[in-house]
Motif scaffolding. Structure first.
Motif, short mmCIF file in Angstrom:
data_model
loop_
_atom_site.label_atom_id
_atom_site.label_comp_id
_atom_site.label_asym_id
_atom_site.label_seq_id
_atom_site.Cartn_x
_atom_site.Cartn_y
_atom_site.Cartn_z
N ARG A 96 0.80 -1.17 0.12
CA ARG A 96 0.04 0.09 0.08
C ARG A 96 0.83 1.20 -0.01
N HIS A 97 2.05 1.12 0.65
CA HIS A 97 2.65 2.49 0.92
C HIS A 97 3.58 2.86 -0.47
N PHE A 98 3.95 1.64 -1.27
CA PHE A 98 4.55 2.07 -2.39
C PHE A 98 3.76 2.40 -3.39
N LEU A 99 2.35 1.76 -3.54
CA LEU A 99 1.46 2.05 -4.44
C LEU A 99 1.20 3.36 -4.55
N LYS A 100 1.26 4.31 -3.13
CA LYS A 100 1.09 5.68 -3.29
C LYS A 100 2.20 6.46 -3.98
N VAL A 101 3.18 5.98 -3.98
CA VAL A 101 4.46 6.58 -4.79
C VAL A 101 4.14 6.34 -6.31
N ASN A 102 4.03 4.85 -6.62
CA ASN A 102 3.68 4.81 -8.13
C ASN A 102 2.58 3.70 -8.14
N PRO A 103 1.19 4.09 -8.55
CA PRO A 103 0.27 3.03 -8.65
C PRO A 103 0.63 2.08 -9.79
N ALA A 104 1.63 2.06 -10.46
CA ALA A 104 1.85 1.08 -11.42
C ALA A 104 2.71 -0.25 -10.67
N GLY A 105 3.26 0.30 -9.57
CA GLY A 105 3.86 -0.76 -8.65
C GLY A 105 5.34 -1.05 -9.57
N ILE A 106 6.05 -0.08 -10.13
CA ILE A 106 7.40 -0.24 -10.90
C ILE A 106 8.26 0.57 -10.25
N LEU A 107 9.64 0.16 -10.59
CA LEU A 107 10.67 0.87 -9.82
C LEU A 107 11.51 1.16 -11.11
N PRO A 108 12.49 2.27 -11.03
CA PRO A 108 12.51 3.23 -10.12
C PRO A 108 11.73 4.51 -10.10
N VAL A 109 11.52 4.98 -9.29
CA VAL A 109 10.69 6.26 -9.07
C VAL A 109 11.73 7.55 -8.69
N LEU A 110 11.86 8.47 -9.30
CA LEU A 110 12.47 9.56 -8.98
C LEU A 110 11.67 10.51 -8.43
N VAL A 111 11.68 11.29 -7.24
CA VAL A 111 10.79 12.24 -6.77
C VAL A 111 11.69 13.67 -6.65
N HIS A 112 11.06 14.52 -7.57
CA HIS A 112 11.91 15.73 -7.45
C HIS A 112 10.91 16.81 -6.92
N ASN A 113 11.41 17.55 -5.70
CA ASN A 113 10.57 18.40 -4.81
C ASN A 113 9.26 17.98 -4.72
N GLY A 114 9.19 16.63 -4.60
CA GLY A 114 7.55 16.02 -4.22
C GLY A 114 6.85 15.49 -5.33
N HIS A 115 7.55 15.87 -6.46
CA HIS A 115 6.65 15.31 -7.88
C HIS A 115 7.30 14.08 -8.28
N PRO A 116 6.74 12.85 -8.54
CA PRO A 116 7.51 11.87 -9.18
C PRO A 116 7.52 11.85 -10.77
N VAL A 117 8.91 11.21 -11.23
CA VAL A 117 9.04 11.05 -12.50
C VAL A 117 9.21 9.29 -12.71
N TYR A 118 8.38 8.98 -13.59
CA TYR A 118 8.34 7.55 -13.86
C TYR A 118 9.06 7.24 -15.17
N GLU A 119 9.54 5.62 -14.91
CA GLU A 119 10.22 4.98 -16.34
C GLU A 119 11.46 5.52 -16.41
N SER A 120 12.53 4.60 -16.29
CA SER A 120 13.93 5.00 -15.96
C SER A 120 14.56 5.81 -17.36
N HIS A 121 13.87 5.48 -18.52
CA HIS A 121 14.67 6.27 -19.57
C HIS A 121 14.10 7.67 -19.52
N ASP A 122 12.97 7.90 -19.00
CA ASP A 122 12.48 9.25 -18.94
C ASP A 122 13.22 10.12 -17.59
N ILE A 123 13.37 9.05 -16.46
CA ILE A 123 14.17 9.64 -15.32
C ILE A 123 15.48 10.08 -15.84
N ILE A 124 16.32 9.57 -16.72
CA ILE A 124 17.78 9.82 -16.81
C ILE A 124 17.75 10.91 -17.78
N SER A 125 16.59 11.12 -18.72
CA SER A 125 16.64 12.26 -19.55
C SER A 125 16.52 13.60 -18.66
#
Length: 356
Positions: A105-134
């Motif tokens: 339950r606690h991680f699905l609040k971070v990413n409802p897709a249940g996928i890692l990694p998740v980058l959080v920048h100033n409280g806002h999540p960035v999903y998908e690793s190829h998007d994260i590194i860009s």
């Protein structure tokens, strides 16, 4: 009616009927508990990139939800190390490292897709690793195009090889010809089969009940039942790994040709996001003990030299070596031991690999 009730109570089969009632009540309670829990673990696909519409608790400007084993998590950590961005790390277990924390339950609040990694920048999540590194390359305080070439032709070349080293979608089998990452995902099966042996069945069943991609949990259940020793005897797995080996060698041949002009990195003298992405792929081959078989120095000398250069980057130590999970190390050792003691397993393992 009263007479019938009294007759039912004094019936000789009363204990059996009471037992059946208790079983029925227990089953209904379990069913109610399941639906209650499922209602609190709502999962859904999430598009990649920054989500300004989602706000999460945070303590640092950059925070990373990751896993030691996860290929995509390694990519994000290496990128953070290359850009010298400090961050707070939150390790989240995958079933391969102990449990399905990704569907808690606690991680699905971070990413409802249940996928890692998740980058959080100033409280806002960035999903998908190829998007994260860009995203990280854009937000770094150093020159904004660091890890991304300024020249459009080299940027396009970087993007092509970055995509080749990325897993996009949830079925890698479909992308073997276009993605080296998909090939290596399939070739991770022996590592999964080795490691899952020590994970209790109850944790795997949790994934079967609640994971959004249920077939992934079923795969781990199958690997646990089959075991590493019998993995290659299952035609479906043997064929999939055979195809993955063949396709990966094609990717290596193309990469070797690109590097044959003596360039140190994929686009030339500049280390980019493409190199970040390939670094972690080579490392996974080592973890699953494929490296000596598929990365033959005789056939792909430029690729071999490239991998050796990648290991000298400080980011390799900081983003990969510093996050070795003990269960993964044990799983790798088990593969190596079985290859050394079981000739049949070793023969199946190396079938289709280039001769050294």
């Amino acid at each position: 009616m009263i007479y019938r009730a009294i007759a039912w109570m004094i019936d000789k089969s009363l204990p059996k009927r009471i037992t059946m009632v208790y079983v029925l009540i227990f089953a209904l309670l379990l069913l109610a508990l399941f639906f209650w829990e499922k209602g609190h673990r709502v999962t859904r696909p999430m598009p990649g990139g920054l989500h300004l519409d989602i706000s999460l608790p945070f303590e640092r400007e950059f925070e990373l939800y990751h896993n030691d084993l996860s290929l995509c998590s390694k990519k994000a950590r290496v990128c953070l190390a290359e850009l010298r961005i400090p961050y707070k790390a939150h390790h989240i277990d995958l079933i391969e490292t102990g449990s399905y924390e990704t569907i808690s339950r606690h991680f699905l609040k971070v990413n409802p897709a249940g996928i890692l990694p998740v980058l959080v920048h100033n409280g806002h999540p960035v999903y998908e690793s190829h998007d994260i590194i860009s995203y990280l390359a854009q937000k770094a305080e150093h020159p904004p195009l660091e890890l991304v070439p300024e020249d459009s032709a080299r940027r396009d070349l970087m993007q092509r090889w970055k995509d080749c080293a990325s897993i996009i979608g949830e079925d890698p089998i479909k992308d073997l010809d276009s993605s080296a990452a998909a090939c290596i995902s399939v070739l991770t099966l022996p590592l999964f089969a080795s490691g899952i042996a020590v994970i209790p069945y109850r944790h795997i069943f949790e994934g079967i009940l609640f994971h959004r991609v249920r077939m992934r949990a079923v795969l781990f259940f199958s690997l646990k039942v089959i075991g590493l020793e019998r993995l290659f005897r299952v035609n479906k797995f043997d064929r999939a790994m055979g195809k993955a080996k063949s396709s990966l060698l094609d990717h290596f041949a193309a990469l070797d040709e690109l590097l044959s002009d003596g360039r140190p990195w994929i686009v030339g003298n500049e280390f980019t996001l493409a190199d970040v992405s390939w670094m972690v792929l080579f490392d996974r081959l080592v973890e699953a003990d494929w490296n000596e078989h598929v990365l033959s120095g005789n056939l792909y000398p430029w690729v071999q030299a490239y991998w050796e250069r990648l290991q000298t980057r400080p980011s390799y130590n900081e983003g990969v070596d510093a996050f070795r999970h003990p269960l993964v190390s044990v799983a790798t050792d088990k593969i190596r031991q079985l290859k050394a003691t079981d000739d049949t397993f070793r023969a199946s393992f190396i079938a289709g690999c280039p001769a050294r």
